[in-house]
Design a protein around this motif. Sequence first.
Motif, PDB file in Angstrom:
ATOM      1  N   LEU B 142       0.548  -1.119  -0.150  1.00 36.46           N
ATOM      2  CA  LEU B 142      -0.297  -0.293   0.175  1.00 36.46           C
ATOM      3  C   LEU B 142       1.107   1.686  -0.052  1.00 36.46           C
ATOM      4  O   LEU B 142       1.546   1.196   0.739  1.00 36.46           O
ATOM      5  CB  LEU B 142      -0.862  -0.007   1.365  1.00 36.46           C
ATOM      6  N   GLU B 143       0.537   2.497  -0.641  1.00 34.44           N
ATOM      7  CA  GLU B 143       0.926   3.249  -1.316  1.00 34.44           C
ATOM      8  C   GLU B 143       0.790   4.240   0.017  1.00 34.44           C
ATOM      9  O   GLU B 143      -0.581   4.569  -0.578  1.00 34.44           O
ATOM     10  CB  GLU B 143       0.878   4.265  -2.810  1.00 34.44           C
ATOM     11  N   ASN B 144       1.683   5.065   0.373  1.00 33.91           N
ATOM     12  CA  ASN B 144       0.629   6.921   1.341  1.00 33.91           C
ATOM     13  C   ASN B 144       0.864   7.591  -0.158  1.00 33.91           C
ATOM     14  O   ASN B 144       1.375   7.517  -0.866  1.00 33.91           O
ATOM     15  CB  ASN B 144       2.087   6.677   1.806  1.00 33.91           C
ATOM     16  N   LEU B 175       6.428   3.397  -0.421  1.00 34.40           N
ATOM     17  CA  LEU B 175       6.719   4.262  -0.287  1.00 34.40           C
ATOM     18  C   LEU B 175       7.149   5.328  -1.243  1.00 34.40           C
ATOM     19  O   LEU B 175       7.622   5.550  -2.161  1.00 34.40           O
ATOM     20  CB  LEU B 175       8.405   4.366   0.632  1.00 34.40           C
ATOM     21  N   ASP B 176       5.901   6.330  -1.491  1.00 32.51           N
ATOM     22  CA  ASP B 176       6.169   7.355  -2.055  1.00 32.51           C
ATOM     23  C   ASP B 176       6.709   8.398  -1.567  1.00 32.51           C
ATOM     24  O   ASP B 176       6.039   9.524  -1.146  1.00 32.51           O
ATOM     25  CB  ASP B 176       4.808   8.115  -2.807  1.00 32.51           C
ATOM     26  N   VAL B 177       7.982   8.500  -1.994  1.00 32.04           N
ATOM     27  CA  VAL B 177       8.753  10.083  -1.559  1.00 32.04           C
ATOM     28  C   VAL B 177       8.258  11.617  -1.828  1.00 32.04           C
ATOM     29  O   VAL B 177       8.022  12.373  -0.790  1.00 32.04           O
ATOM     30  CB  VAL B 177      10.446   9.832  -2.307  1.00 32.04           C
ATOM     31  N   ILE B 206       9.804   2.192  -4.189  1.00 29.45           N
ATOM     32  CA  ILE B 206       9.738   3.522  -4.088  1.00 29.45           C
ATOM     33  C   ILE B 206       8.963   3.815  -5.050  1.00 29.45           C
ATOM     34  O   ILE B 206       9.452   3.789  -6.136  1.00 29.45           O
ATOM     35  CB  ILE B 206      10.920   4.047  -3.450  1.00 29.45           C
ATOM     36  N   HIS B 207       8.498   5.299  -4.927  1.00 29.69           N
ATOM     37  CA  HIS B 207       8.317   6.398  -6.034  1.00 29.69           C
ATOM     38  C   HIS B 207       8.353   7.268  -5.736  1.00 29.69           C
ATOM     39  O   HIS B 207       8.943   8.071  -4.790  1.00 29.69           O
ATOM     40  CB  HIS B 207       6.376   6.029  -6.253  1.00 29.69           C
ATOM     41  N   LEU B 208       8.935   7.837  -7.185  1.00 26.67           N
ATOM     42  CA  LEU B 208       9.887   9.062  -7.399  1.00 26.67           C
ATOM     43  C   LEU B 208       8.515   9.865  -8.437  1.00 26.67           C
ATOM     44  O   LEU B 208       8.579   8.979  -9.422  1.00 26.67           O
ATOM     45  CB  LEU B 208      10.877   9.285  -7.868  1.00 26.67           C
TER      46      LEU B 208
HETATM   47 FE   LIG Z   1       3.010   7.062  -6.379  1.00 29.27          FE
END
Ligand SMILES: [Fe+2]
Lengths: 253, 279
Positions: B142-144, B175-177, B206-208
Motif C-alpha cells: 500500500l502506498e502513502n 513508499l512514495d517519497v 519506492i515512487h518518485l
Molecule cells: Fe505514487
Amino acid sequence: MPSPLEALQRRFVSAVAEGDGALAAAVRGGGRLSPAEAVAVYVRGYPARLTEALGETFQVCWRVLGDENFFAACRDYIAGHPSRSHNLSDYGSDFPACLGARPDSVQAPFLEDLARFEWAFKELFHKAPHDGLAAARLAAAAGPASRLRLGSASVLLALNHRVYGIWRRDRADDTPLRPRDWEGAERLLLYKAGSNPVFVRELPVPEHAALSALEKGLPLGEALAAADGLDEAGARTLFAFLAESGLIAAVAP
Amino acid sequence: MRDADGRGLVGVGLRSAHFPRLLGCPRTPVRWFEALSENYMDSEGRPLEVLLKIREDYPVALHGVSLSVGGVEGPRPGYLARLKRLAERAEPFLITDHLCFTGAHASNLHDLLPLPYTEEAVRVVAANVGRAQDALGRTIALENVSSYLTYPESEMAEWEFLTAVARRAGCKILLDVNNIYVSAKNHDFSAEIYIDAVPAKLVAQIHLGGYSDMGTFLFDTHSRAPTQPVWDLYRRAIRRLSGAPVLIEWDEDVPPWETLEAQAVKAAALREEALAQPA
Ligand SMILES: [Fe+2]
C-alpha cells in the motif's frame, strides 16, 4: 448508528458528489488552505476527472459541440450520474441519450447517434478479437439451414443519421457541417478481424437485415430471404466479406 | 531485477504514449514497468496485448487506484476477481494500491481520499487487505498518498498509521517519497522523521514523482519531474531502502520517452552514489 469512519466517508462523498458543505467543519486545511478551500480541492477534481473520461470516449462529439457546449453537457450529466464502476472508462453509458435530449441536438440532430457510435467503438476497442472461421471452413460448413454465429468482437448499429463520415473527418477540417452531411439513416458493422484494430463497414440496408437476422439466430437461408432487396450478386458479395473478414465465429448445422 | 550496471532497480510507468517506442524494443536502462491495473483489467484489446508483449521482456508491477482499501464498504464486488485474472496473465512481481478510500460503491469519486489516522481505520484497512490478499493469494503493498486536508480525530502520525496498517494487515509498503514531501509541506511535519521511521523491511517499492506548487499548497499532479527536495529525500531514503525497486511516476503531460528515461537514469545514479557513501 454509523461508525465515525463510516460517517466521515459518507460526508466526504456527499461533499464531493453532491456539493454538501458539512465536511469543512470536520477537517483541517493543508498548506495555507482554509478547511473549505481544502475540501474544494477534492470537490473540483471530481467533475474534472469524469469530464476527462467523457472527453476521451466522446472525442468527436466534443469536437462537434466545442468546449463550452460539451463541458455544459458533461456538467449536467455528471450531476445526475454518479460513477458506479471501478473503471473511469465505463463512465458515460447514458451520455448519448443525454446529448439527444439537449438543445444542442436541435441544430445537430445527429449528436446522439454519433455518441452511440463512439460508445460502441470504445466498447469494441476493449474486446478480445474472436477467432473467425477461415474462408474454406466457412464455405464448406455453411448451407441454407446452418446458423452462422457472429464473433463476439463485432457490433451492428442502425442509426437514424449518417455519422461515420463525421467521425472520420480530418481533425483539421473545420468546414461547418450541413444537414446533407448527416441526413439519412446509416447502418454500420464494427468488427475486429482476428487482431486488435477496429474496422467499420457501411452496410447497405439488405446486408444489415441479413446480418441482424443471423445475429438473432435465423438459419442462413432465412436470413438471406429476410433481407429485402438482396439479390444473388449481393448475397455473394456479403458471403465473400464474411469469409474474408473472419466475422463468423461458428457454424451450427 | 538487479543487473550488472546497478541500474536494474529503476522502472517507469507504462503509458500508451510510449507504446510504439517500446514495441520497437529500444535499448534502455529502464528495467521494469508499472502498469495501472484498471487500464488493463477490463480490456482484452490492444492495451492488454501491449502489456503482455512488454511482459515478455521486462518485469511488471500492477498499480491500482480503485481498491479503496480504506473504504468501510470494502472492495467493490467483482474487483478482486478481475484483478486476480489480470495478475494471472501479467504475472507481476508486485501488486500495489493506495492507503486511502475512493468514495462509496454507489458513487465512486475516483480519487485517493485521505483516511483519519485512527484505530478504527487501521482495523478497516487491515480487514480489507486481508480480503484482497486472500483473493489474490499473495501479499500486496500500500502506498502513502498526498493529501490536502487532515482530520482532528487522528490519533497518530501518518507514518505511524502506515506502519501500523502494514503490520496489522501483513502487507508491504510502497513508499512514495514525493507524496511524503507534499503532505509534509501541506501538514507541517518532518519528511525526514517520516522517512527514517518507516521500517525498511516493510518497504517493497519506492515512487518518485513531481508535484505542482499551487501557491497556497503543494498538489500531487505527477505532471513533471521530481523536484530537488524530493531527490534529496530519496537520497536519504535509498540508503536504508536499497533493496526496493524504484519507480519514476509521470501520469499527466507525459513527456517524450527520453525525458522519462533520463529521470530513471538519474534515480539509478543517485542510488549508486548514496550507497557508495560511508554511513
Ligand atoms: Fe505514487
